[in-house]
Each structure stands twice: as C-alpha cells, then as structure tokens.
Design an enzyme around this catalytic site. Structure first.
Site, PDB file in Angstrom:
ATOM      1  N   GLU A  30      -1.624  -1.122  -5.232  1.00 34.88           N
ATOM      2  CA  GLU A  30      -2.910  -0.519  -5.559  1.00 34.88           C
ATOM      3  C   GLU A  30      -2.740   0.529  -6.653  1.00 34.88           C
ATOM      4  O   GLU A  30      -1.798   1.319  -6.626  1.00 34.88           O
ATOM      5  CB  GLU A  30      -3.513   0.118  -4.308  1.00 34.88           C
ATOM      6  CG  GLU A  30      -4.926   0.609  -4.503  1.00 34.88           C
ATOM      7  CD  GLU A  30      -5.548   1.064  -3.206  1.00 34.88           C
ATOM      8  OE1 GLU A  30      -6.434   0.366  -2.697  1.00 34.88           O
ATOM      9  OE2 GLU A  30      -5.121   2.114  -2.699  1.00 34.88           O
TER      10      GLU A  30
ATOM     11  N   ASP B 148       0.867  -1.179   0.000  1.00 34.83           N
ATOM     12  CA  ASP B 148       0.000   0.000   0.000  1.00 34.83           C
ATOM     13  C   ASP B 148       0.904   1.229   0.000  1.00 34.83           C
ATOM     14  O   ASP B 148       1.514   1.551   1.020  1.00 34.83           O
ATOM     15  CB  ASP B 148      -0.904  -0.014   1.234  1.00 34.83           C
ATOM     16  CG  ASP B 148      -1.874   1.148   1.248  1.00 34.83           C
ATOM     17  OD1 ASP B 148      -2.316   1.583   0.171  1.00 34.83           O
ATOM     18  OD2 ASP B 148      -2.200   1.627   2.351  1.00 34.83           O
TER      19      ASP B 148
ATOM     20  N   ASP C  18      -2.439   0.652   7.006  1.00 37.61           N
ATOM     21  CA  ASP C  18      -1.751   0.496   5.726  1.00 37.61           C
ATOM     22  C   ASP C  18      -1.321  -0.961   5.515  1.00 37.61           C
ATOM     23  O   ASP C  18      -1.349  -1.471   4.391  1.00 37.61           O
ATOM     24  CB  ASP C  18      -0.532   1.418   5.659  1.00 37.61           C
ATOM     25  CG  ASP C  18      -0.884   2.838   6.021  1.00 37.61           C
ATOM     26  OD1 ASP C  18      -1.121   3.640   5.114  1.00 37.61           O
ATOM     27  OD2 ASP C  18      -0.941   3.140   7.227  1.00 37.61           O
TER      28      ASP C  18
END
Length: 166
Positions: free
Chosen positions: A67, A7, A140
């Site tokens: 992502e 992330d 996260d």
C-alpha cells in the site's frame, strides 16, 4: 498469477497471498509478521526484514503489492511505518519480485466497487471474493489480501496486461 499483498507496519506486518486467474481468486496463505516492543527500533526492522524474506522464499510470488503510504494525523507513527516499509521494499528488491503500489482508495474501488468504502465493507468483500467462512484476522492480513486482490483486478485488465507484457 501468484500475488503477495503486504500491509506495512512496525508492530504488525500483514501479508496475504492469492492465486489470481481470469477474475477468480484462490487463497494461498495469510498471516502477520509481528515484532516485539523493543526500544531498539533497528531490531524491530530486522525482525520485519527477516520475516518478509522468509515469506518470499516460501511463497515465491510473481508480484508483490504494498500500500502507498498515507497518514493523516500521527506523523511520528507514519515515520516508523515508512521505515518498516523501506525494509519490506528492500526484501522485495533483493528477491527480484516485481513491486506494485496502490492507494487505499484504489484498493477499496477494486475490491468493493466504491472508493470510499468502509473497512468492514472491504473486509467482507475480501472474504466473499476468496470464499472464506470468516474475515481473516488480524485486520492487517485482511488488508494485505485486499491489496493482492486489487492487483489481480488491475493486472487482469486488458490495458494493464498490455502495459506489463503479461
């Protein structure tokens, strides 16, 4: 398959590694690379690069998931995250780890079955799928684990195996 979810961020880069086999997931490790607030942004990017490189050496993932960038309001923050994401992608490329990218909606759909799930729902399903006593912290890292699970779901499909030669 050993999957590393990342992330991206520039203050905190969450990571989470899972072993995915036949629709089941086993937690390998999770955590975060944190950077010190520093007026020299390049120094923060170097910390991220070095941290991710170390994680790649230790975990030796067969696939990595990052992502896809999505930001709605604060474009200044988005630019910093994009720069951090760039050094993460560089580290993955240098380590020759195959990269996969998913949107937030794809991750939510894969983990909860609903593409508009709320963050607490995704975190709770991540906890359940990994059979953990509590939701991983920081957030996260939980998000990174959800990314890894998303790829496990996608890579486990017959169509995806055919496309990837898995």
């Amino acid at each position: 398959m050993r999957i590393l979810g990342i992330d991206p961020g520039y203050a905190i880069v969450g990571y989470g590694a899972v072993e995915a086999r036949q629709g089941r997931y086993r937690l390998l490790e999770y955590g975060a690379v944190t950077t010190c607030p520093n007026p020299d942004f390049a120094a923060r990017l170097r910390e991220i690069y070095e941290g991710v490189t170390q994680i790649l050496r230790e975990l030796r993932p067969q696939a990595a998931v990052v992502e896809k960038l999505y930001f709605r309001n604060n474009k200044t923050t988005g630019i910093g995250v994009a720069e951090a994401r760039g050094v993460i992608l560089l580290a993955l490329s240098q380590a020759e780890v195959p990269l996969f990218e998913y949107t937030p909606m794809q991750v939510k759909q894969a983990v909860t079955g609903y593409g508009k799930a709320l963050k607490p729902q995704v975190q709770e399903m991540t906890r359940r799928l990994l059979d953990l006593p509590k939701i991983p912290k920081p957030d996260d890292a939980a998000d990174a684990l959800a990314l890894a699970i998303c790829h496990g779901q996608a890579a486990g499909s017959a169509l995806r195996r055919g496309l990837l030669g898995l």
